[in-house]
Design a protein around this motif. Structure first.
Motif, mmCIF file in Angstrom:
data_model
loop_
_atom_site.group_PDB
_atom_site.id
_atom_site.type_symbol
_atom_site.label_atom_id
_atom_site.label_comp_id
_atom_site.label_asym_id
_atom_site.label_seq_id
_atom_site.Cartn_x
_atom_site.Cartn_y
_atom_site.Cartn_z
ATOM 1 N N THR A 248 3.478 18.790 -22.067
ATOM 2 C CA THR A 248 4.406 17.755 -21.609
ATOM 3 C C THR A 248 5.537 18.349 -20.771
ATOM 4 O O THR A 248 5.876 19.535 -20.905
ATOM 5 C CB THR A 248 5.013 17.016 -22.812
ATOM 6 N N ILE A 249 6.074 17.528 -19.901
ATOM 7 C CA ILE A 249 7.232 17.947 -19.118
ATOM 8 C C ILE A 249 8.455 18.076 -20.029
ATOM 9 O O ILE A 249 9.272 18.976 -19.881
ATOM 10 C CB ILE A 249 7.501 16.933 -17.983
ATOM 11 N N GLN A 250 8.562 17.160 -20.998
ATOM 12 C CA GLN A 250 9.648 17.238 -21.965
ATOM 13 C C GLN A 250 9.469 18.464 -22.868
ATOM 14 O O GLN A 250 8.378 19.002 -23.003
ATOM 15 C CB GLN A 250 9.683 15.969 -22.830
ATOM 16 N N GLU B 23 5.659 12.329 -20.631
ATOM 17 C CA GLU B 23 4.997 12.654 -19.370
ATOM 18 C C GLU B 23 4.344 14.031 -19.473
ATOM 19 O O GLU B 23 4.993 15.009 -19.834
ATOM 20 C CB GLU B 23 6.009 12.645 -18.222
ATOM 21 N N PHE B 24 3.053 14.054 -19.143
ATOM 22 C CA PHE B 24 2.325 15.323 -19.118
ATOM 23 C C PHE B 24 2.368 15.909 -17.713
ATOM 24 O O PHE B 24 2.524 15.191 -16.717
ATOM 25 C CB PHE B 24 0.875 15.107 -19.545
ATOM 26 N N LYS B 25 2.199 17.210 -17.640
ATOM 27 C CA LYS B 25 2.157 17.877 -16.342
ATOM 28 C C LYS B 25 0.919 17.442 -15.561
ATOM 29 O O LYS B 25 -0.077 17.007 -16.132
ATOM 30 C CB LYS B 25 2.174 19.394 -16.525
ATOM 31 N N ASP B 26 0.978 17.590 -14.239
ATOM 32 C CA ASP B 26 -0.094 17.089 -13.384
ATOM 33 C C ASP B 26 -1.379 17.914 -13.472
ATOM 34 O O ASP B 26 -2.469 17.384 -13.256
ATOM 35 C CB ASP B 26 0.370 17.053 -11.918
ATOM 36 N N GLN C 230 -0.702 8.008 -22.467
ATOM 37 C CA GLN C 230 0.688 7.674 -22.139
ATOM 38 C C GLN C 230 0.934 6.174 -22.263
ATOM 39 O O GLN C 230 1.963 5.745 -22.794
ATOM 40 C CB GLN C 230 1.007 8.156 -20.720
ATOM 41 N N SER C 231 -0.021 5.383 -21.787
ATOM 42 C CA SER C 231 0.132 3.926 -21.851
ATOM 43 C C SER C 231 0.154 3.432 -23.294
ATOM 44 O O SER C 231 0.939 2.542 -23.653
ATOM 45 C CB SER C 231 -1.007 3.246 -21.089
ATOM 46 N N GLN D 155 8.259 7.479 -24.329
ATOM 47 C CA GLN D 155 8.034 7.934 -22.961
ATOM 48 C C GLN D 155 7.695 9.428 -22.966
ATOM 49 O O GLN D 155 8.564 10.258 -23.211
ATOM 50 C CB GLN D 155 9.289 7.677 -22.103
ATOM 51 N N HIS E 259 -3.504 9.433 -18.746
ATOM 52 C CA HIS E 259 -2.806 8.169 -18.424
ATOM 53 C C HIS E 259 -3.003 7.142 -19.536
ATOM 54 O O HIS E 259 -2.083 6.375 -19.864
ATOM 55 C CB HIS E 259 -3.320 7.610 -17.095
#
Length: 225
Positions: free
Chosen positions: A37-39, A166-169, A154-155, A164, A151
């Protein structure tokens, strides 16, 4: 020289044993690659060749609980890179495993005799090549670049828990990929040791044949008899 060939053969078998189990772990691991995750959280999602990790959110009394499981891809569309990676990984496991188990069975049946052939070294080298080609999974859009399962998770977290995340791309290497890379090295070492053992044994056979021919010459000339 005989002891040298036996030592090299034993070394080849040890390398092949390590490579086989690393290859097995690589194929049947649901954490070949992972998304973080970005977090700043410890949450990560792993993806393997045939299965992937997944989170299930349960809501018992007193709060929600998140479970992690390893499940198959189901109806998820599989792209060409992932299909190729699956085929090559299985080929590496089967080809290397056949000669690996042949050595084990042969050693149990007759420990003092071993068939030295070039085919074993070629098989281990082929397993090394196929193992390396299984890294094509890193180019798979299904897994590493446009992962729809990410995705979806996340939804679900947003809709059910209002979380909320967010995972890295792009994916990063995980346990399975590291086992794959290690297996490549050990398959190569097994092939190298096996070919060297065969070469030593062939030279030993040539020397024995030459000595036999020399012994066929009479030690005492006929005119002295």
């Amino acid at each position: 020289m005989a002891n040298s060939s036996v030592s090299l053969s034993l070394l080849s078998s040890i390398f092949a044993t390590v490579a086989f189990f690393l290859s097995w772990s690589s194929v049947y691991n649901c954490n070949y690659v992972k998304f973080t995750t970005i977090q700043d959280t410890s949450l990560s999602l792993g993806f393997g060749l045939f299965s992937h990790s997944w989170y299930a959110v349960s809501i018992p009394l007193g709060g929600s609980v998140v479970f992690q499981a390893c499940i198959g891809y189901g109806s998820t569309a599989i792209d060409g890179s992932m299909k190729a990676a699956r085929i090559f990984s299985i080929l590496a496991l089967v080809i290397g495993g056949i000669f690996f188990f042949r050595n084990i069975i042969g050693g149990c049946v007759n420990p003092n005799k071993r068939a030295y052939t070039r085919s074993e070294g070629v098989a281990y080298l082929s397993a090394c090549l196929f193992q390396g080609l299984s890294l094509l999974l890193l180019n798979s859009p299904t897994v590493c670049t446009n992962n729809q399962l990410i995705h979806q998770l996340q939804s679900e977290l947003v809709s059910r828990e209002n979380i909320q995340i967010e995972f890295k791309d792009t994916c990063t290497l995980s346990t399975g990929a590291r086992c794959c890379i290690a297996a490549i090295v050990f398959w190569f070492l097994a092939a190298l040791a096996s070919c060297q053992a065969t070469s030593v044994e062939e030279r030993k056979g040539e020397n024995n044949d030459g000595g036999g021919e020399n012994l066929r010459e009479p030690l005492v000339p006929d005119n002295l008899l």
